[in-house]
Design a protein around this motif. Structure first.
Motif, PDB file in Angstrom:
ATOM      1  N   GLY A  86     -14.493  12.603  -2.394  1.00  0.00           N
ATOM      2  CA  GLY A  86     -14.533  12.471  -3.845  1.00  0.00           C
ATOM      3  C   GLY A  86     -13.182  12.190  -4.468  1.00  0.00           C
ATOM      4  O   GLY A  86     -13.115  11.782  -5.633  1.00  0.00           O
ATOM      5  N   ASP A  87     -12.112  12.404  -3.722  1.00  0.00           N
ATOM      6  CA  ASP A  87     -10.776  12.142  -4.266  1.00  0.00           C
ATOM      7  C   ASP A  87     -10.533  10.651  -4.432  1.00  0.00           C
ATOM      8  O   ASP A  87     -10.958   9.842  -3.609  1.00  0.00           O
ATOM      9  N   ARG A  88      -9.803  10.317  -5.476  1.00  0.00           N
ATOM     10  CA  ARG A  88      -9.290   8.965  -5.666  1.00  0.00           C
ATOM     11  C   ARG A  88      -7.836   8.993  -5.217  1.00  0.00           C
ATOM     12  O   ARG A  88      -7.060   9.824  -5.685  1.00  0.00           O
ATOM     13  N   VAL A  89      -7.486   8.093  -4.313  1.00  0.00           N
ATOM     14  CA  VAL A  89      -6.129   8.012  -3.801  1.00  0.00           C
ATOM     15  C   VAL A  89      -5.455   6.799  -4.435  1.00  0.00           C
ATOM     16  O   VAL A  89      -5.891   5.665  -4.229  1.00  0.00           O
ATOM     17  N   ASP A  90      -4.420   7.050  -5.225  1.00  0.00           N
ATOM     18  CA  ASP A  90      -3.640   5.968  -5.830  1.00  0.00           C
ATOM     19  C   ASP A  90      -2.458   5.674  -4.915  1.00  0.00           C
ATOM     20  O   ASP A  90      -1.769   6.595  -4.462  1.00  0.00           O
ATOM     21  N   ILE A  91      -2.230   4.384  -4.646  1.00  0.00           N
ATOM     22  CA  ILE A  91      -1.200   3.949  -3.710  1.00  0.00           C
ATOM     23  C   ILE A  91      -0.209   3.066  -4.454  1.00  0.00           C
ATOM     24  O   ILE A  91      -0.561   1.970  -4.896  1.00  0.00           O
ATOM     25  N   ALA A  92       1.017   3.549  -4.595  1.00  0.00           N
ATOM     26  CA  ALA A  92       2.091   2.769  -5.224  1.00  0.00           C
ATOM     27  C   ALA A  92       2.974   2.238  -4.098  1.00  0.00           C
ATOM     28  O   ALA A  92       3.489   3.019  -3.292  1.00  0.00           O
ATOM     29  N   MET A  93       3.144   0.909  -4.041  1.00  0.00           N
ATOM     30  CA  MET A  93       3.883   0.292  -2.944  1.00  0.00           C
ATOM     31  C   MET A  93       5.104  -0.447  -3.470  1.00  0.00           C
ATOM     32  O   MET A  93       5.047  -1.091  -4.512  1.00  0.00           O
ATOM     33  N   ALA A  94       6.197  -0.344  -2.729  1.00  0.00           N
ATOM     34  CA  ALA A  94       7.426  -1.077  -3.030  1.00  0.00           C
ATOM     35  C   ALA A  94       7.790  -1.892  -1.793  1.00  0.00           C
ATOM     36  O   ALA A  94       7.865  -1.357  -0.688  1.00  0.00           O
ATOM     37  N   TRP A  95       7.999  -3.186  -1.993  1.00  0.00           N
ATOM     38  CA  TRP A  95       8.312  -4.110  -0.904  1.00  0.00           C
ATOM     39  C   TRP A  95       9.788  -4.478  -0.916  1.00  0.00           C
ATOM     40  O   TRP A  95      10.384  -4.627  -1.980  1.00  0.00           O
ATOM     41  N   LYS A  96      10.357  -4.653   0.280  1.00  0.00           N
ATOM     42  CA  LYS A  96      11.707  -5.208   0.373  1.00  0.00           C
ATOM     43  C   LYS A  96      11.846  -5.924   1.716  1.00  0.00           C
ATOM     44  O   LYS A  96      11.221  -5.545   2.707  1.00  0.00           O
ATOM     45  N   LEU A 109       1.348   7.901  -1.868  1.00  0.00           N
ATOM     46  CA  LEU A 109      -0.073   8.104  -2.111  1.00  0.00           C
ATOM     47  C   LEU A 109      -0.261   9.420  -2.852  1.00  0.00           C
ATOM     48  O   LEU A 109       0.348  10.437  -2.491  1.00  0.00           O
ATOM     49  N   ARG A 110      -1.120   9.394  -3.890  1.00  0.00           N
ATOM     50  CA  ARG A 110      -1.364  10.565  -4.730  1.00  0.00           C
ATOM     51  C   ARG A 110      -2.852  10.733  -5.000  1.00  0.00           C
ATOM     52  O   ARG A 110      -3.576   9.750  -5.076  1.00  0.00           O
ATOM     53  N   THR A 111      -3.257  11.966  -5.169  1.00  0.00           N
ATOM     54  CA  THR A 111      -4.591  12.279  -5.690  1.00  0.00           C
ATOM     55  C   THR A 111      -4.396  12.966  -7.033  1.00  0.00           C
ATOM     56  O   THR A 111      -3.251  13.152  -7.479  1.00  0.00           O
ATOM     57  N   GLY A 112      -5.464  13.389  -7.652  1.00  0.00           N
ATOM     58  CA  GLY A 112      -5.370  14.110  -8.918  1.00  0.00           C
ATOM     59  C   GLY A 112      -4.647  15.439  -8.795  1.00  0.00           C
ATOM     60  O   GLY A 112      -4.196  16.000  -9.792  1.00  0.00           O
TER      61      GLY A 112
END
Length: 133
Positions: A86-96, A109-112
């Protein structure tokens, strides 16, 4: 050569903050096939699946200059909080781009409930004739 994914659901691409800052999301459905055997009676989404979510999000958001790359290494993965059905996993990515010409994707990666993982993947140019993953 193509690989199989342990994920039943799809990773959703989100608007990022520019060419090198991208984002994705994955919602852990209770029907994910990996859940029944991972702590029966108290299912937790496996860490390897968080790495796979990151990889799928990275492939879907690879910067234009990095097109034609494939996964070369999982450089690091640190799991900092549980992920439940049931968790929503938000994924913030930084490329280099690395000095060697590879591309590195650093993801948070984060959940609520807060941080769930940090993952660092390295992508290298595909060899001639190598299929996209």
């Amino acid at each position: 050569m193509t690989g199989a994914s342990p994920l039943a659901g799809a990773v959703e691409v989100l608007p990022g903050d520019g060419e090198y800052a991208t984002a994705a999301r994955f919602t852990v459905d209770a029907a994910e096939t990996v859940l029944p055997g991972h702590y029966p009676g108290f299912p937790i989404f496996p860490g390897v699946c968080l790495v796979e979510c990151t990889h799928q999000g990275a492939l879907a958001t690879v910067p234009e200059k990095a097109e034609g790359v494939s996964l070369a290494a999982v450089e690091s993965a640190r799991f900092t909080g549980p992920v439940f059905p049931g968790d929503r996993v938000d994924i913030a990515m930084a490329w280099k781009q690395t000095p060697a010409g590879d591309w590195q994707c650093r993801a948070k990666l984060r959940t609520g409930r807060g941080p769930a993982a940090s993952v660092r993947l390295r992508y290298a140019p595909r060899a001639a004739g190598e299929a996209a993953a």
